[in-house]
Design a protein around this motif. Structure first.
Motif, PDB file in Angstrom:
ATOM      1  N   ARG A  94       0.829  -1.215   0.000  1.00  0.00           N
ATOM      2  CA  ARG A  94       0.000   0.000   0.000  1.00  0.00           C
ATOM      3  C   ARG A  94       0.857   1.256   0.000  1.00  0.00           C
ATOM      4  N   ASN A  95       0.633   2.118  -1.007  1.00  0.00           N
ATOM      5  CA  ASN A  95       1.285   3.428  -1.057  1.00  0.00           C
ATOM      6  C   ASN A  95       0.414   4.516  -0.460  1.00  0.00           C
ATOM      7  N   LEU A  96      -0.904   4.366  -0.634  1.00  0.00           N
ATOM      8  CA  LEU A  96      -1.878   5.315  -0.082  1.00  0.00           C
ATOM      9  C   LEU A  96      -2.944   4.507   0.655  1.00  0.00           C
ATOM     10  N   ALA A  97      -3.542   5.099   1.673  1.00  0.00           N
ATOM     11  CA  ALA A  97      -4.546   4.370   2.456  1.00  0.00           C
ATOM     12  C   ALA A  97      -5.871   4.274   1.703  1.00  0.00           C
ATOM     13  N   GLU A  98      -6.401   3.075   1.607  1.00  0.00           N
ATOM     14  CA  GLU A  98      -7.735   2.809   1.028  1.00  0.00           C
ATOM     15  C   GLU A  98      -8.207   1.450   1.551  1.00  0.00           C
ATOM     16  N   GLN A 108      -7.630   8.483   7.418  1.00  0.00           N
ATOM     17  CA  GLN A 108      -8.126   9.228   6.258  1.00  0.00           C
ATOM     18  C   GLN A 108      -7.764   8.514   4.950  1.00  0.00           C
ATOM     19  N   LYS A 109      -8.772   8.316   4.081  1.00  0.00           N
ATOM     20  CA  LYS A 109      -8.500   7.755   2.749  1.00  0.00           C
ATOM     21  C   LYS A 109      -7.480   8.621   2.028  1.00  0.00           C
ATOM     22  N   GLY A 110      -6.543   8.008   1.346  1.00  0.00           N
ATOM     23  CA  GLY A 110      -5.571   8.769   0.555  1.00  0.00           C
ATOM     24  C   GLY A 110      -4.342   9.196   1.339  1.00  0.00           C
ATOM     25  N   LEU A 173      -0.481   4.556  -8.438  1.00  0.00           N
ATOM     26  CA  LEU A 173      -0.611   3.169  -7.971  1.00  0.00           C
ATOM     27  C   LEU A 173      -0.842   3.228  -6.462  1.00  0.00           C
ATOM     28  N   VAL A 174      -2.104   3.070  -6.073  1.00  0.00           N
ATOM     29  CA  VAL A 174      -2.503   3.223  -4.662  1.00  0.00           C
ATOM     30  C   VAL A 174      -2.102   1.993  -3.848  1.00  0.00           C
ATOM     31  N   ASP A 175      -2.502   0.824  -4.329  1.00  0.00           N
ATOM     32  CA  ASP A 175      -2.137  -0.435  -3.660  1.00  0.00           C
ATOM     33  C   ASP A 175      -2.320  -1.594  -4.632  1.00  0.00           C
ATOM     34  N   LEU A 200      -5.991   1.913  -8.822  1.00  0.00           N
ATOM     35  CA  LEU A 200      -5.359   2.863  -9.741  1.00  0.00           C
ATOM     36  C   LEU A 200      -6.215   4.124  -9.780  1.00  0.00           C
ATOM     37  N   TRP A 201      -5.612   5.266  -9.462  1.00  0.00           N
ATOM     38  CA  TRP A 201      -6.358   6.532  -9.462  1.00  0.00           C
ATOM     39  C   TRP A 201      -5.799   7.454 -10.536  1.00  0.00           C
ATOM     40  N   ASN A 202      -6.726   8.093 -11.250  1.00  0.00           N
ATOM     41  CA  ASN A 202      -6.350   9.078 -12.258  1.00  0.00           C
ATOM     42  C   ASN A 202      -5.750  10.297 -11.546  1.00  0.00           C
ATOM     43  N   LYS A 203      -4.479  10.602 -11.849  1.00  0.00           N
ATOM     44  CA  LYS A 203      -3.766  11.694 -11.151  1.00  0.00           C
ATOM     45  C   LYS A 203      -4.494  13.032 -11.290  1.00  0.00           C
ATOM     46  N   GLU A 204      -5.085  13.246 -12.479  1.00  0.00           N
ATOM     47  CA  GLU A 204      -5.694  14.525 -12.812  1.00  0.00           C
ATOM     48  C   GLU A 204      -6.848  14.896 -11.888  1.00  0.00           C
ATOM     49  N   ASN A 205      -7.731  13.889 -11.612  1.00  0.00           N
ATOM     50  CA  ASN A 205      -8.937  14.205 -10.842  1.00  0.00           C
ATOM     51  C   ASN A 205      -9.185  13.225  -9.691  1.00  0.00           C
TER      52      ASN A 205
END
Ligand code: 5GP
Length: 237
Positions: A94-98, A108-110, A173-175, A200-205
């Motif tokens: 995990r790189n970001l929390a989700e 907190q998410k993210g 790349l979130v996790d 996977l989250w779109n960096k833009e939005n």
């Protein structure tokens, strides 16, 4: 090589024997499932999208010195792989929390996780893949200490390669979840890497481009998977 008898039918893939015992064929089906198989849907073209995304990612990892089970793409939804002796553990980075981390710790998410968090879950559908640790692995003989240390290092390397690969195409790349197996004492990456097994989250939005869209009924799954593939430069036809 030809498909022979069915070895295993999972929630979205079927694994077949081939005429050679050291090789298997994985068929990516057009199904998506969540909640340990309680929520299931048929989605046209999903098998092709995941097969091709997985093949692309595994090939990139191989080019970066990470052994994988991938041998050859044999059709739009089938791939020839090496037959591994699978380790019954799912490895999550995990790189970001989700997801389950947010639920378990109420953070907190993210939230950025530095250094990234490495978790172990037992592969056991009946028990809903419970979280385990190194001590469990040793006591129950699921993985020995040194193999686990090596898998942790390989997972961090995979994270480095893939975080950059995705970042370069505007995706965070979130996790992700990995499964490994062994061939002659060598650790080899098995199973799949796709938007089904990674966040996977779109960096833009910050919009989601992964299976959470299905888990949460929050968007167009096939469109999102296709967009991941196109950004990676994959041809789907
Ligand atoms: P979480 O523990 O937050 O539910 O999942 C962490 C990451 O591992 C997510 O990217 C999720 O997609 C992946 N993951 C964990 N367990 C499974 C599983 O059993 N199946 C699939 N497809 N992905 C999983």
């Amino acid at each position: 090589m030809q498909k022979q008898s069915e070895l295993y039918r999972g929630k979205s893939k079927t694994v077949y024997h081939t005429e050679k015992k050291d090789y298997l064929i994985i068929k990516f089906r057009d199904e998506i499932s969540a909640n340990n198989g309680i929520k299931v849907k048929q989605l046209s073209r999903k098998g092709t999208l995941n097969n091709k995304i997985n093949y692309f990612i595994m090939t990139k990892l191989q080019e970066n010195g990470i052994p994988t089970h991938i041998e050859e793409l044999i059709s739009k939804n089938e791939v020839l792989v090496k037959n591994l002796k699978m380790i019954p553990v799912e490895f999550v980075l995990r790189n970001l929390a989700e997801g389950s981390l947010v639920k378990r710790l109420n953070i907190q998410k993210g939230t950025i996780l530095n250094p990234p968090i490495f978790e172990l879950f037992l592969k056991n559908d009946v028990q809903c893949d419970p979280m385990i640790n190194e001590s469990y692995c040793e006591t129950f003989g699921w993985i020995n200490k040194n193999t686990l240390i090596d898998i942790h290092m390989i997972t961090l390397k995979i994270n480095k390669v893939l975080s950059k690969l995705f970042s370069d195409i505007g995706i965070i790349l979130v996790d992700f979840k990995l499964e490994f197996g062994m061939i002659d004492n060598q650790i080899v990456l098995g199973d799949e890497f796709s938007p089904d097994t990674a966040r996977l989250w779109n960096k833009e939005n910050m919009e989601k481009m992964d299976k959470d869209l299905f888990r949460e009924d929050s968007g167009e799954i096939i469109q999102a998977y296709e967009s991941v593939g196109y950004r990676l430069g994959i041809e789907f036809n």
